[in-house]
Design a protein around this motif. Structure first.
Motif, PDB file in Angstrom:
ATOM      1  N   LYS A 112       3.150   0.448  11.489  1.00 35.46           N
ATOM      2  CA  LYS A 112       2.196  -0.536  11.001  1.00 35.46           C
ATOM      3  C   LYS A 112       2.941  -1.497  10.103  1.00 35.46           C
ATOM      4  N   ALA A 113       2.962  -2.776  10.498  1.00 39.64           N
ATOM      5  CA  ALA A 113       3.710  -3.784   9.755  1.00 39.64           C
ATOM      6  C   ALA A 113       3.086  -4.033   8.386  1.00 39.64           C
ATOM      7  N   ALA A 114       3.908  -4.481   7.456  1.00 38.18           N
ATOM      8  CA  ALA A 114       3.407  -4.834   6.132  1.00 38.18           C
ATOM      9  C   ALA A 114       2.404  -5.977   6.251  1.00 38.18           C
ATOM     10  N   THR A 115       1.229  -5.762   5.697  1.00 41.26           N
ATOM     11  CA  THR A 115       0.148  -6.757   5.691  1.00 41.26           C
ATOM     12  C   THR A 115      -0.455  -6.745   4.297  1.00 41.26           C
ATOM     13  N   PHE A 116      -0.302  -7.833   3.548  1.00 44.90           N
ATOM     14  CA  PHE A 116      -0.793  -7.815   2.164  1.00 44.90           C
ATOM     15  C   PHE A 116      -2.261  -7.426   2.154  1.00 44.90           C
ATOM     16  N   GLU A 117      -2.572  -6.385   1.387  1.00 46.96           N
ATOM     17  CA  GLU A 117      -3.874  -5.763   1.481  1.00 46.96           C
ATOM     18  C   GLU A 117      -4.934  -6.398   0.576  1.00 46.96           C
ATOM     19  N   GLY A 118      -4.530  -6.988  -0.548  1.00 43.83           N
ATOM     20  CA  GLY A 118      -5.501  -7.567  -1.466  1.00 43.83           C
ATOM     21  C   GLY A 118      -6.456  -6.554  -2.050  1.00 43.83           C
ATOM     22  N   LEU A 119      -5.993  -5.330  -2.248  1.00 45.74           N
ATOM     23  CA  LEU A 119      -6.875  -4.235  -2.681  1.00 45.74           C
ATOM     24  C   LEU A 119      -6.431  -3.614  -4.002  1.00 45.74           C
ATOM     25  N   THR A 120      -5.669  -4.371  -4.804  1.00 45.72           N
ATOM     26  CA  THR A 120      -5.200  -3.853  -6.092  1.00 45.72           C
ATOM     27  C   THR A 120      -5.492  -4.875  -7.189  1.00 45.72           C
ATOM     28  N   PRO A 121      -6.761  -5.139  -7.496  1.00 45.25           N
ATOM     29  CA  PRO A 121      -7.101  -6.206  -8.446  1.00 45.25           C
ATOM     30  C   PRO A 121      -6.511  -6.024  -9.833  1.00 45.25           C
ATOM     31  N   LYS A 122      -6.230  -4.778 -10.236  1.00 37.98           N
ATOM     32  CA  LYS A 122      -5.645  -4.526 -11.545  1.00 37.98           C
ATOM     33  C   LYS A 122      -4.171  -4.133 -11.450  1.00 37.98           C
ATOM     34  N   GLY A 123      -3.587  -4.345 -10.275  1.00 39.26           N
ATOM     35  CA  GLY A 123      -2.179  -4.020 -10.109  1.00 39.26           C
ATOM     36  C   GLY A 123      -1.890  -2.548  -9.975  1.00 39.26           C
ATOM     37  N   LEU A 124      -2.915  -1.759  -9.673  1.00 39.29           N
ATOM     38  CA  LEU A 124      -2.761  -0.317  -9.511  1.00 39.29           C
ATOM     39  C   LEU A 124      -3.313   0.106  -8.156  1.00 39.29           C
ATOM     40  N   VAL A 125      -2.806   1.201  -7.640  1.00 38.51           N
ATOM     41  CA  VAL A 125      -3.297   1.736  -6.371  1.00 38.51           C
ATOM     42  C   VAL A 125      -4.769   2.108  -6.523  1.00 38.51           C
ATOM     43  N   THR A 126      -5.567   1.709  -5.553  1.00 40.85           N
ATOM     44  CA  THR A 126      -6.998   2.021  -5.538  1.00 40.85           C
ATOM     45  C   THR A 126      -7.318   2.952  -4.372  1.00 40.85           C
ATOM     46  N   ASP A 127      -8.498   3.552  -4.408  1.00 43.28           N
ATOM     47  CA  ASP A 127      -8.942   4.362  -3.283  1.00 43.28           C
ATOM     48  C   ASP A 127      -9.015   3.518  -2.009  1.00 43.28           C
ATOM     49  N   GLU A 128      -9.384   2.249  -2.170  1.00 39.51           N
ATOM     50  CA  GLU A 128      -9.486   1.359  -1.011  1.00 39.51           C
ATOM     51  C   GLU A 128      -8.112   1.111  -0.390  1.00 39.51           C
ATOM     52  N   LEU A 129      -7.079   0.971  -1.214  1.00 30.07           N
ATOM     53  CA  LEU A 129      -5.728   0.794  -0.674  1.00 30.07           C
ATOM     54  C   LEU A 129      -5.279   2.050   0.069  1.00 30.07           C
ATOM     55  N   ILE A 130      -5.555   3.207  -0.515  1.00 32.95           N
ATOM     56  CA  ILE A 130      -5.186   4.466   0.144  1.00 32.95           C
ATOM     57  C   ILE A 130      -5.877   4.570   1.499  1.00 32.95           C
ATOM     58  N   GLU A 131      -7.162   4.235   1.538  1.00 34.28           N
ATOM     59  CA  GLU A 131      -7.904   4.319   2.788  1.00 34.28           C
ATOM     60  C   GLU A 131      -7.387   3.310   3.813  1.00 34.28           C
ATOM     61  N   PHE A 132      -6.966   2.139   3.343  1.00 31.40           N
ATOM     62  CA  PHE A 132      -6.399   1.116   4.222  1.00 31.40           C
ATOM     63  C   PHE A 132      -5.209   1.666   5.006  1.00 31.40           C
ATOM     64  N   HIS A 133      -4.402   2.508   4.356  1.00 31.43           N
ATOM     65  CA  HIS A 133      -3.223   3.078   5.021  1.00 31.43           C
ATOM     66  C   HIS A 133      -3.516   4.428   5.667  1.00 31.43           C
ATOM     67  N   ARG A 134      -4.504   5.153   5.159  1.00 30.60           N
ATOM     68  CA  ARG A 134      -4.849   6.420   5.799  1.00 30.60           C
ATOM     69  C   ARG A 134      -5.404   6.203   7.199  1.00 30.60           C
ATOM     70  N   ARG A 135      -6.185   5.121   7.385  1.00 29.79           N
ATOM     71  CA  ARG A 135      -6.827   4.902   8.684  1.00 29.79           C
ATOM     72  C   ARG A 135      -5.825   4.758   9.828  1.00 29.79           C
ATOM     73  N   PRO A 136      -4.829   3.862   9.742  1.00 29.65           N
ATOM     74  CA  PRO A 136      -3.865   3.803  10.850  1.00 29.65           C
ATOM     75  C   PRO A 136      -3.023   5.067  10.979  1.00 29.65           C
ATOM     76  N   ALA A 137      -2.789   5.767   9.835  1.00 27.13           N
ATOM     77  CA  ALA A 137      -2.078   7.048   9.917  1.00 27.13           C
ATOM     78  C   ALA A 137      -2.896   8.041  10.718  1.00 27.13           C
ATOM     79  N   ALA A 138      -4.192   8.129  10.430  1.00 26.50           N
ATOM     80  CA  ALA A 138      -5.073   9.009  11.203  1.00 26.50           C
ATOM     81  C   ALA A 138      -5.216   8.525  12.634  1.00 26.50           C
ATOM     82  N   GLY A 139      -5.005   7.240  12.851  1.00 25.33           N
ATOM     83  CA  GLY A 139      -5.120   6.665  14.189  1.00 25.33           C
ATOM     84  C   GLY A 139      -3.865   6.743  15.022  1.00 25.33           C
ATOM     85  N   GLY A 140      -2.792   7.344  14.472  1.00 21.98           N
ATOM     86  CA  GLY A 140      -1.661   7.661  15.329  1.00 21.98           C
ATOM     87  C   GLY A 140      -0.356   6.941  15.097  1.00 21.98           C
TER      88      GLY A 140
END
Length: 406
Positions: free
Chosen positions: A31-59
């Motif tokens: 999965k290529a790097a795609t700026f996620e826009g999911l860290t409004p405070k500069g910290l990892v969020t649950d939404e960022l984790i889910e953004f990367h978990r989905r393609p991982a779960a998808g293969g």
């Protein structure tokens, strides 16, 4: 007895396991790097984790977290991730979540340089030379040799922190006229010192950074770099020079693979993406006076290029014929046929972006049915979604692939 002077190539299955430096990936799809826009405070969020978990779960074999700045002045937005002690616990949660789905995870590291929005991040935008950027209406400040040394060390520290956070790889950003890429460009780099002028001088920053990272991390983590083949702008970095830089990187032995890209966030951002240029959508999310500028002259800056599957392949083949190191093909990887074509041409990996936004489970669906094709229509409206959380506007809340149990 006859000797076959041109033996048939071994057919490589893109969905079979593959080695990337010290890491074994379960397949050759990244999965290529795609700026996620999911860290409004500069910290990892649950939404960022889910953004990367989905393609991982998808293969996918590996997902890439983008974009992780190596210094505060290397960000393109105030809330962008950068490598600090404060970000490490969240990064570890992210890598654990991806690993639990059976995939590897990479962190894209770099410095935005002249692409940085100085009035939003509170730091001057750095570049090789003074450069005006239309989209943010500010000039970049020429980087000093102290800046170059500081940012090189920033890449080293980022890679070391990535190891601590459980990442399997780092991808150094040498593309899109971010800082190191802007040094490579003869159009942007007007320096008169040892970092400007000749190609050898313009490539010095890239080569020094890759070598410094390798010396620091050894073989504890895979190292990739994303390198521009072509800036897509007259007088910019072009194939002949890029091939030479790639050969120097190969000879140095600092990289495990090279991902080939194109386009300039400064001069021609749509050159990478191909397909529609969503001018109306960009204008809607931009502040004034950028909003007015896009409406008036946006079509001259955000140009449209026709889309076709594997659209960077023809240029990338020129690199494949001149290099032995593993290469990652990017651009229009939407189905098994184009993956197979990339493998047949000698590429070891493929990188997928928009198609996985449209359907994070695409890889598993291809494994189940090789005729599966991405439903991405290349409208590129996902590019405008980065300001509120990157997603496919046709499928804003895709169904999550089921979590893996083994």
């Amino acid at each position: 007895m006859t000797i076959d002077l041109d033996p048939p190539k071994v057919k490589i299955d893109p969905l079979a396991p593959a080695r990337l430096g010290p890491v074994t990936l379960r397949n050759r799809v990244i999965k290529a790097a795609t700026f996620e826009g999911l860290t409004p405070k500069g910290l990892v969020t649950d939404e960022l984790i889910e953004f990367h978990r989905r393609p991982a779960a998808g293969g996918v074999g590996m997902t890439t977290v983008a974009y992780c700045a190596v210094a505060p002045d290397g960000r393109t937005a105030p809330g962008q991730l950068q490598w600090t002690d404060e970000t490490l616990p969240g990064m570890r949660r992210l890598t654990d979540a991806v690993h639990a789905e059976g995939a590897a995870v990479s962190a894209q590291i770099g410095h935005a340089g002249p692409v940085a929005a100085s009035k939003y991040i509170g730091h001057p935008a750095l570049g090789p030379s003074r450069q005006f950027r239309m989209t943010t209406q500010n000039f970049s400040k020429p980087a000093t040799k102290a800046d170059i040394a500081r940012i090189t060390e920033g890449h080293v520290q980022a890679a070391l922190r990535a190891i601590d956070a459980g990442f399997d790889a780092v991808e150094i950003h040498f593309g899109h006229n971010y800082l190191i890429s802007s040094f490579l460009s003869p159009r942007v780099n007007k320096r008169k010192d040892e970092y400007g002028g000749s190609l050898e001088n313009r490539a010095r920053f890239a080569l020094e950074t890759a070598r410094a990272v390798r010396d620091a991390v050894g073989d504890r983590i895979a190292i990739l770099a994303k390198l521009n083949m072509d800036d897509g702008a007259p007088g910019g970095f072009w194939l002949d020079e890029s091939i030479q830089v790639a050969q120097w990187l190969e000879a140095d032995g600092s990289l495990d693979a090279l991902e080939l890209t194109a386009g300039s966030s400064l001069l021609n951002p749509m050159y990478l993406f191909k397909g529609d240029a969503p001018l109306r959508e960009f204008a809607a999310v931009m502040p004034q006076p950028t909003k007015l500028g896009i409406r008036l002259v946006g079509k001259h800056f955000l140009k449209e290029y026709p889309y076709r599957d594997g659209y960077l392949l023809e240029d990338a083949k020129q690199f494949r014929s001149r290099l032995k190191m593993p290469l990652v093909l990017l651009g229009g990887i939407t189905n098994k046929a184009v993956m197979d074509e990339a493998m047949a041409e000698g590429f070891q990996f493929v990188a997928v972006a928009r198609a996985l936004l449209r359907d994070p489970a695409m890889v598993d669906k291809i494994r189940a049915d090789e005729t599966t094709r991405s439903l991405c229509n290349h409208c590129n409206k996902c590019m405008c979604a980065i300001y509120g959380g990157t997603h496919c506007v046709l499928n804003p809340r895709p169904a999550d692939p089921p979590a893996r149990t083994s």
